[in-house]
Design a protein around this motif. Structure first.
Motif, short mmCIF file in Angstrom:
data_model
loop_
_atom_site.label_atom_id
_atom_site.label_comp_id
_atom_site.label_asym_id
_atom_site.label_seq_id
_atom_site.Cartn_x
_atom_site.Cartn_y
_atom_site.Cartn_z
N ASN A 104 4.30 -22.32 38.90
CA ASN A 104 4.62 -21.52 37.73
C ASN A 104 4.72 -22.37 36.46
OD1 ASN A 104 4.87 -18.56 38.15
ND2 ASN A 104 6.08 -19.25 39.89
N LYS A 159 1.19 -22.92 35.43
CA LYS A 159 0.63 -21.71 34.82
C LYS A 159 1.13 -21.54 33.39
CE LYS A 159 -0.04 -19.20 39.08
NZ LYS A 159 0.48 -18.19 39.98
N GLU A 160 2.43 -21.82 33.21
CA GLU A 160 2.98 -21.70 31.87
C GLU A 160 2.31 -22.72 30.94
OE1 GLU A 160 7.24 -22.01 31.54
OE2 GLU A 160 7.17 -21.76 29.36
N THR A 182 1.90 -13.43 33.67
CA THR A 182 1.19 -14.64 34.08
C THR A 182 2.04 -15.57 34.92
OG1 THR A 182 0.17 -14.55 31.90
CG2 THR A 182 -0.28 -16.50 33.22
N PHE A 183 3.23 -15.92 34.42
CA PHE A 183 4.04 -16.90 35.15
C PHE A 183 5.50 -16.46 35.22
CE2 PHE A 183 4.27 -18.10 30.72
CZ PHE A 183 5.60 -18.41 30.55
N ALA A 184 6.19 -16.98 36.24
CA ALA A 184 7.61 -16.69 36.41
C ALA A 184 8.41 -17.86 35.84
CB ALA A 184 7.93 -16.53 37.89
N GLN A 194 6.83 -10.47 44.88
CA GLN A 194 6.15 -11.43 44.02
C GLN A 194 4.86 -10.79 43.52
OE1 GLN A 194 6.89 -15.01 46.04
NE2 GLN A 194 5.94 -16.25 44.47
N TRP A 249 2.79 -11.85 40.35
CA TRP A 249 1.79 -12.84 39.91
C TRP A 249 2.29 -14.19 40.40
CZ3 TRP A 249 3.77 -9.02 36.69
CH2 TRP A 249 2.86 -8.00 36.35
N GLY A 250 1.97 -14.51 41.62
CA GLY A 250 2.48 -15.63 42.35
C GLY A 250 2.68 -16.88 41.66
#
Lengths: 261, 112
Positions: free
Chosen positions: A123, A126-127, B79-81, B109, B111-112
């Motif tokens: 994540n 991705k960010e 998009t992201f967590a 979950q 968007w993994g």
């Protein structure tokens, strides 16, 4: 793409000699010494530590770490950042206290297994990619390439990691830089960091330097005059784009500890 | 959390005095259901921007009266967590849009 392979390798190979100790009034517990990779996470080395202290712990005990018995060490902040924030003023080895009970749930998040830290790490990537390329590169990658990034980090395989990561470090074509620089700036207050949208170019299209960044981050009452990462003070004239490509942690963020006037 | 009436005051403060970190600044967050998560009747909330993501998920959990074993996942831009200890201020500064921070929540979950 960053061509400074030597710098990348140097950053990757950074290690901190660490001494893990257990405070116990009842029994004498032998300390455990380990060279911790700066770019890794405590979650990824915890098994080794658990093994060493196995005979002193009950099965269901949850291990956690603190610095100086006072600052709990977060499992999901890169080890190098934890050290630069807590221990860097004292002589090596970095001394970490190991605890087997009273897990401080109010300030530490549990990372019970590798899947959780892997998901957290992905994540972050991705960010970072969202900031750099609007997320287009990560989403075009295959699942096995995502996996390769994490396995490269977990198994300390520089080439395996960078074979994929170099694509995340490519500039946007026309601009020759990223859209924004993924950046976390730690203040004097332990762990709290600020994150802002920072463009690598000035309004006039010139490449911004660390000096420009510090000016942007300073307030009338608090003036930032320098920044440290991977244990070194960054030269003020270093370009932000170059810093992002070469001195980012594997999560693709620059983690800067700010120095104030 | 308070209702929407405080929203404007919060945003004004934000642009005028960003250097006063200790002062409570409030921002608007929009909570959107994703996947088959139950919808919240009130989507927009005004909250202290020093609160973190784990606080928001606990709030949604309570509001939706979920079972203890059900988990809330929160996403930015689908998009992201963000990390559970990430504060809303940082997310607002990077991903806020039109004085709001939009978050998606799901029970699985998404968007993994």
């Amino acid at each position: 793409m960053a061509n400074d392979r030597e710098v990348l390798k140097e950053v990757w190979d950074g290690k901190i000699p660490t001494k893990f100790i257990v405070d116990s009034e009842d029994i004498e517990v032998e300390a455990y010494f380990l060279l911790l990779p700066r770019v890794s996470y405590l979650s990824l080395v915890i098994e080794k530590i658990r093994k060493h202290f196995q005979r002193y712990i009950e099965k269901e005990d949850e291990i956690w770490f603190s610095y100086n018995n006072s600052i709990p060490l977060k499992f999901h902040i890169p080890i190098g950042v934890l050290y630069d924030l807590t221990g860097s003023e004292h002589p090596l080895p970095w001394q970490i206290n190991v605890h087997f009970n009273k897990f401080p749930e109010d300030c530490l998040f549990k990372f019970p297994n590798k899947d959780v830290i892997e998901s957290f790490f992905m994540n972050c990537l991705k960010e970072a990619d969202f900031l750099k390329h609007k997320g287009q590169i990560v989403s075009q990658m295959q699942k096995k390439e995502h996996k390769q990034l994490f396995l490269g980090l977990q198994n300390d395989k520089f080439d395996q990691f960078w074979a994929v990561n170099r694509r995340l470090m490519e500039s946007i074509e026309q601009e020759n830089c990223f859209k924004y620089i993924p950046l976390r700036c730690y203040t004097d207050d332990c762990y709290s960091y600020s994150q802002k949208l920072i463009c690598p170019l000035s309004e006039k299209g010139q490449r911004k330097t660390l000096k420009d960044l510090l000016k942007e981050l300073s307030t009338p009452t608090l003036e930032a005059i320098g920044a440290k990462t991977h244990g070194v003070e960054v030269p003020l004239d270093a370009e932000l784009q170059w810093l992002s490509e070469t001195l980012s942690y594997p999560d693709n963020f620059l983690h800067l500890c700010l120095i104030y006037k | 959390m308070t209702d929407e009436s405080e929203a404007t005051a919060g945003v004004e403060k934000l642009s005028l005095q960003p250097e006063k970190l200790n002062e409570t600044v409030k921002i608007d967050i929009l909570l959107n259901a994703a996947g088959n998560a139950p919808i919240m009747k009130q989507r927009k909330w005004t909250v202290d921007w020093m609160k973190d993501i784990s606080w928001v998920s606990k709030f949604i959990h309570k509001y939706l009266k979920l079972d203890p074993e059900e988990k809330i996942f929160l996403y930015i831009n689908q998009t992201f967590a963000p990390s559970p200890d990430q504060i809303l201020k940082n997310l607002y500064e990077c991903y806020g849009n039109q004085n709001k921070l939009s978050l998606h929540y799901s029970i699985n979950q998404a968007w993994g």
